[in-house]
Motif scaffolding. Structure first.
Motif, mmCIF file in Angstrom:
data_model
loop_
_atom_site.group_PDB
_atom_site.id
_atom_site.type_symbol
_atom_site.label_atom_id
_atom_site.label_comp_id
_atom_site.label_asym_id
_atom_site.label_seq_id
_atom_site.Cartn_x
_atom_site.Cartn_y
_atom_site.Cartn_z
ATOM 1 N N GLU A 22 44.028 99.628 31.256
ATOM 2 C CA GLU A 22 43.250 100.780 31.724
ATOM 3 C C GLU A 22 43.222 100.883 33.249
ATOM 4 O O GLU A 22 42.523 101.721 33.799
ATOM 5 C CB GLU A 22 41.820 100.689 31.189
ATOM 6 N N GLN A 23 43.958 99.999 33.911
ATOM 7 C CA GLN A 23 44.042 99.947 35.370
ATOM 8 C C GLN A 23 42.672 99.746 36.017
ATOM 9 O O GLN A 23 42.335 100.365 37.021
ATOM 10 C CB GLN A 23 44.747 101.187 35.915
ATOM 11 N N ILE A 24 41.899 98.836 35.437
ATOM 12 C CA ILE A 24 40.587 98.477 35.974
ATOM 13 C C ILE A 24 40.712 97.096 36.601
ATOM 14 O O ILE A 24 41.127 96.145 35.953
ATOM 15 C CB ILE A 24 39.520 98.432 34.854
ATOM 16 N N ARG A 25 40.344 96.978 37.857
ATOM 17 C CA ARG A 25 40.417 95.685 38.552
ATOM 18 C C ARG A 25 39.088 94.965 38.391
ATOM 19 O O ARG A 25 38.063 95.420 38.874
ATOM 20 C CB ARG A 25 40.723 95.905 40.025
ATOM 21 N N VAL A 26 39.089 93.818 37.703
ATOM 22 C CA VAL A 26 37.855 93.076 37.459
ATOM 23 C C VAL A 26 37.830 91.722 38.144
ATOM 24 O O VAL A 26 36.771 91.117 38.262
ATOM 25 C CB VAL A 26 37.603 92.873 35.948
ATOM 26 N N CYS A 27 38.959 91.229 38.576
ATOM 27 C CA CYS A 27 39.004 89.912 39.203
ATOM 28 C C CYS A 27 38.491 89.977 40.632
ATOM 29 O O CYS A 27 38.721 90.958 41.327
ATOM 30 C CB CYS A 27 40.431 89.365 39.184
ATOM 31 N N LYS A 28 37.823 88.903 41.038
ATOM 32 C CA LYS A 28 37.259 88.909 42.383
ATOM 33 C C LYS A 28 38.227 88.395 43.432
ATOM 34 O O LYS A 28 37.928 88.437 44.612
ATOM 35 C CB LYS A 28 35.956 88.117 42.419
ATOM 36 N N ALA A 29 39.382 87.901 43.022
ATOM 37 C CA ALA A 29 40.400 87.420 43.950
ATOM 38 C C ALA A 29 41.725 88.105 43.635
ATOM 39 O O ALA A 29 41.974 88.494 42.497
ATOM 40 C CB ALA A 29 40.547 85.912 43.816
ATOM 41 N N PRO A 30 42.585 88.244 44.636
ATOM 42 C CA PRO A 30 43.869 88.906 44.400
ATOM 43 C C PRO A 30 44.829 88.079 43.542
ATOM 44 O O PRO A 30 45.759 88.610 42.971
ATOM 45 C CB PRO A 30 44.435 89.109 45.801
ATOM 46 N N SER A 31 44.576 86.790 43.431
ATOM 47 C CA SER A 31 45.447 85.903 42.664
ATOM 48 C C SER A 31 44.606 84.836 41.973
ATOM 49 O O SER A 31 43.659 84.316 42.549
ATOM 50 C CB SER A 31 46.439 85.234 43.614
ATOM 51 N N CYS A 32 44.966 84.500 40.749
ATOM 52 C CA CYS A 32 44.217 83.474 40.005
ATOM 53 C C CYS A 32 44.229 82.135 40.739
ATOM 54 O O CYS A 32 43.266 81.386 40.693
ATOM 55 C CB CYS A 32 44.805 83.295 38.611
ATOM 56 N N GLY A 33 45.318 81.834 41.419
ATOM 57 C CA GLY A 33 45.435 80.551 42.114
ATOM 58 C C GLY A 33 44.435 80.343 43.232
ATOM 59 O O GLY A 33 44.147 79.207 43.594
ATOM 60 N N VAL A 34 43.885 81.416 43.761
ATOM 61 C CA VAL A 34 42.912 81.284 44.855
ATOM 62 C C VAL A 34 41.500 81.663 44.431
ATOM 63 O O VAL A 34 40.593 81.679 45.241
ATOM 64 C CB VAL A 34 43.326 82.132 46.079
ATOM 65 N N CYS A 35 41.306 81.927 43.156
ATOM 66 C CA CYS A 35 39.999 82.357 42.653
ATOM 67 C C CYS A 35 39.082 81.156 42.448
ATOM 68 O O CYS A 35 39.500 80.125 41.906
ATOM 69 C CB CYS A 35 40.162 83.124 41.343
#
Length: 59
Positions: free
Chosen positions: A35-48
């Motif tokens: 649905e093109q919804i951004r829910v992550c608080k970091a641009p990459s999982c590796g830095v979250c």
């Protein structure tokens, strides 16, 4: 058991979980990306800071 179910019944979906993301997080992320919804608080999982919450064994 959930991983066995996913790989046995939803093979193509399970194969997309290449980084061993916990299934609830993975499925939610898949729906949000569709649905093109951004829910992550970091641009990459590796830095979250929530990496340990999202990845690893289902305990």
């Amino acid at each position: 058991m959930l991983s066995e179910l996913m790989h046995g019944r939803f093979t193509s979906l399970a194969e997309r979980n290449t980084q061993d993301m916990k299934w609830k997080k993975f499925l939610y992320k898949q729906l949000c990306e569709r649905e093109q919804i951004r829910v992550c608080k970091a641009p990459s999982c590796g830095v979250c800071t929530d990496y340990a919450v999202c990845f690893g064994p289902e305990d």
